[in-house]
Design a protein around this motif. Sequence first.
Motif, mmCIF file in Angstrom:
data_model
loop_
_atom_site.group_PDB
_atom_site.id
_atom_site.type_symbol
_atom_site.label_atom_id
_atom_site.label_comp_id
_atom_site.label_asym_id
_atom_site.label_seq_id
_atom_site.Cartn_x
_atom_site.Cartn_y
_atom_site.Cartn_z
ATOM 1 N N ARG A 18 2.441 9.177 -0.643
ATOM 2 C CA ARG A 18 2.688 8.934 -2.063
ATOM 3 C C ARG A 18 2.654 7.440 -2.377
ATOM 4 O O ARG A 18 2.211 7.022 -3.447
ATOM 5 C CB ARG A 18 4.044 9.523 -2.471
ATOM 6 C CG ARG A 18 4.114 11.039 -2.426
ATOM 7 C CD ARG A 18 3.172 11.677 -3.435
ATOM 8 N NE ARG A 18 3.429 11.273 -4.801
ATOM 9 C CZ ARG A 18 4.350 11.828 -5.605
ATOM 10 N NH1 ARG A 18 5.116 12.811 -5.145
ATOM 11 N NH2 ARG A 18 4.486 11.405 -6.828
ATOM 12 N N GLY A 19 3.120 6.651 -1.424
ATOM 13 C CA GLY A 19 3.080 5.203 -1.624
ATOM 14 C C GLY A 19 1.659 4.682 -1.667
ATOM 15 O O GLY A 19 1.344 3.782 -2.471
ATOM 16 N N ARG A 20 0.772 5.218 -0.825
ATOM 17 C CA ARG A 20 -0.630 4.802 -0.850
ATOM 18 C C ARG A 20 -1.256 5.122 -2.205
ATOM 19 O O ARG A 20 -2.039 4.326 -2.752
ATOM 20 C CB ARG A 20 -1.408 5.492 0.273
ATOM 21 C CG ARG A 20 -1.083 4.983 1.654
ATOM 22 C CD ARG A 20 -2.125 5.433 2.674
ATOM 23 N NE ARG A 20 -2.091 6.879 2.890
ATOM 24 C CZ ARG A 20 -1.368 7.479 3.835
ATOM 25 N NH1 ARG A 20 -0.598 6.748 4.639
ATOM 26 N NH2 ARG A 20 -1.404 8.793 3.987
ATOM 27 N N SER A 21 -0.919 6.280 -2.751
ATOM 28 C CA SER A 21 -1.457 6.655 -4.059
ATOM 29 C C SER A 21 -0.997 5.686 -5.143
ATOM 30 O O SER A 21 -1.786 5.281 -6.013
ATOM 31 C CB SER A 21 -1.024 8.085 -4.397
ATOM 32 O OG SER A 21 -1.439 8.446 -5.694
ATOM 33 N N TYR A 22 0.249 5.289 -5.096
ATOM 34 C CA TYR A 22 0.790 4.370 -6.099
ATOM 35 C C TYR A 22 0.103 3.006 -6.044
ATOM 36 O O TYR A 22 -0.269 2.451 -7.091
ATOM 37 C CB TYR A 22 2.303 4.220 -5.907
ATOM 38 C CG TYR A 22 3.130 5.150 -6.752
ATOM 39 C CD1 TYR A 22 2.971 6.535 -6.661
ATOM 40 C CD2 TYR A 22 4.086 4.664 -7.640
ATOM 41 C CE1 TYR A 22 3.739 7.398 -7.444
ATOM 42 C CE2 TYR A 22 4.857 5.518 -8.418
ATOM 43 C CZ TYR A 22 4.668 6.888 -8.310
ATOM 44 O OH TYR A 22 5.410 7.731 -9.092
ATOM 45 N N VAL A 23 -0.046 2.478 -4.849
ATOM 46 C CA VAL A 23 -0.619 1.135 -4.742
ATOM 47 C C VAL A 23 -2.117 1.154 -5.063
ATOM 48 O O VAL A 23 -2.667 0.191 -5.619
ATOM 49 C CB VAL A 23 -0.347 0.534 -3.343
ATOM 50 C CG1 VAL A 23 -1.239 1.139 -2.277
ATOM 51 C CG2 VAL A 23 -0.532 -0.985 -3.365
ATOM 52 N N ARG A 24 -2.805 2.256 -4.759
ATOM 53 C CA ARG A 24 -4.235 2.357 -5.086
ATOM 54 C C ARG A 24 -4.481 2.450 -6.584
ATOM 55 O O ARG A 24 -5.547 2.070 -7.071
ATOM 56 C CB ARG A 24 -4.837 3.571 -4.378
ATOM 57 C CG ARG A 24 -5.120 3.331 -2.902
ATOM 58 C CD ARG A 24 -5.505 4.609 -2.203
ATOM 59 N NE ARG A 24 -5.830 4.360 -0.792
ATOM 60 C CZ ARG A 24 -5.783 5.301 0.147
ATOM 61 N NH1 ARG A 24 -5.425 6.551 -0.168
ATOM 62 N NH2 ARG A 24 -6.096 4.997 1.389
ATOM 63 N N ASN A 25 -3.486 2.946 -7.315
ATOM 64 C CA ASN A 25 -3.603 3.037 -8.772
ATOM 65 C C ASN A 25 -3.024 1.824 -9.485
ATOM 66 O O ASN A 25 -2.789 1.856 -10.704
ATOM 67 C CB ASN A 25 -2.908 4.315 -9.258
ATOM 68 C CG ASN A 25 -3.685 5.563 -8.873
ATOM 69 O OD1 ASN A 25 -4.870 5.708 -9.181
ATOM 70 N ND2 ASN A 25 -3.029 6.466 -8.165
ATOM 71 N N VAL A 64 9.210 2.545 -2.781
ATOM 72 C CA VAL A 64 9.364 1.659 -1.622
ATOM 73 C C VAL A 64 8.107 1.688 -0.767
ATOM 74 O O VAL A 64 7.624 0.638 -0.297
ATOM 75 C CB VAL A 64 10.600 2.068 -0.797
ATOM 76 C CG1 VAL A 64 10.602 1.350 0.542
ATOM 77 C CG2 VAL A 64 11.875 1.756 -1.556
ATOM 78 N N ALA A 65 7.559 2.894 -0.553
ATOM 79 C CA ALA A 65 6.333 3.010 0.238
ATOM 80 C C ALA A 65 5.186 2.243 -0.415
ATOM 81 O O ALA A 65 4.381 1.589 0.265
ATOM 82 C CB ALA A 65 5.967 4.486 0.406
ATOM 83 N N ALA A 66 5.112 2.297 -1.742
ATOM 84 C CA ALA A 66 4.074 1.547 -2.459
ATOM 85 C C ALA A 66 4.249 0.044 -2.245
ATOM 86 O O ALA A 66 3.272 -0.702 -2.050
ATOM 87 C CB ALA A 66 4.120 1.893 -3.945
#
Length: 305
Positions: free
Chosen positions: A71-78, A175-177
């Motif tokens: 989910r963090g990867r999705s947030y940072v990619r967007n 946090v993961a983002a």
Amino acid sequence: MGYMSYTAWPDYVSVAERKLQAEKKLAQLRKKGRRVEPVILAGRTIAASFWGKSWCQNLERYSDYETRLPRGRSYVRNNLVLDLKIASGKVSALVNGSQLYTVTIGIAPMVRQRWKSVCRDCTGNIDSLVELLGGRLAQSVMDRVCREGDGLFPAPAEIKLSCSCPDWADMCKHVAAALYGIGARLDEKPELLFVLRGVDAKDLLVAAGENAALPRKAPGAGKILDESDIADVFGIEMAAAPVATAPMKEKTPPLPKPAPRSCVIGKRMSSAKKQTASKKNKKKQRVRPRATTPRNRSAQPVVSR
């Protein structure tokens, strides 16, 4: 938008709408005069450099983070990480979710003895700071720096996570983002990793310089072949070494004779000589030879016949 409760989930928001909300909130923050440093990705790749990819790979090796990282990867990619600042031992971020959340990540400083061990193991393999920050390192150095447990990257026990969202988990998607955002930021500024861990990258170069300054040991006497041994091994006759003699003293060359005065003076001297010669010739012409006949002819006796 409400918070997540035990009985209901918040309304679904599409990725496009969430990105649009993030752009509006970013503009509002800048309008208020806040200095923000968003994490903006050009494509789907989060990190492309050695340091950025190594940071992300270090996160993914730990099972504690496994379920929350996607989910963090999705947030940072967007591009939902609107602000990310890295300092010594601390990362602060603003991540846009159902609303704007504040994320704080604490990183324990690297133990001094552990850092010295890394420097010692990498001695002599790093030529310049540009090479180090560019990730152009030998494979042995890369493996040592990224080694789990005693490398440069932090373990979960050295990381403290905090977010203002209502999620009960220590590592929420916000946090993961932010953690993935660190990897993206290291692509641009790899020196921030050393700042975050509280160490100086130049220590690796200093260790390499000290190692290069050490004198090399001379070969042992048993490792030096004698001339007779060389002749036996290669089947050749060695010429006898010339006997050293005392160097002969070189004779100093004689000083050049001074040039004749006529050569030094030149044309003026030659003309003066000509004048002197002409005067001498004139004097010789003036001198007459003495007369052989007597002056008084009458005094001569008359011989009678």
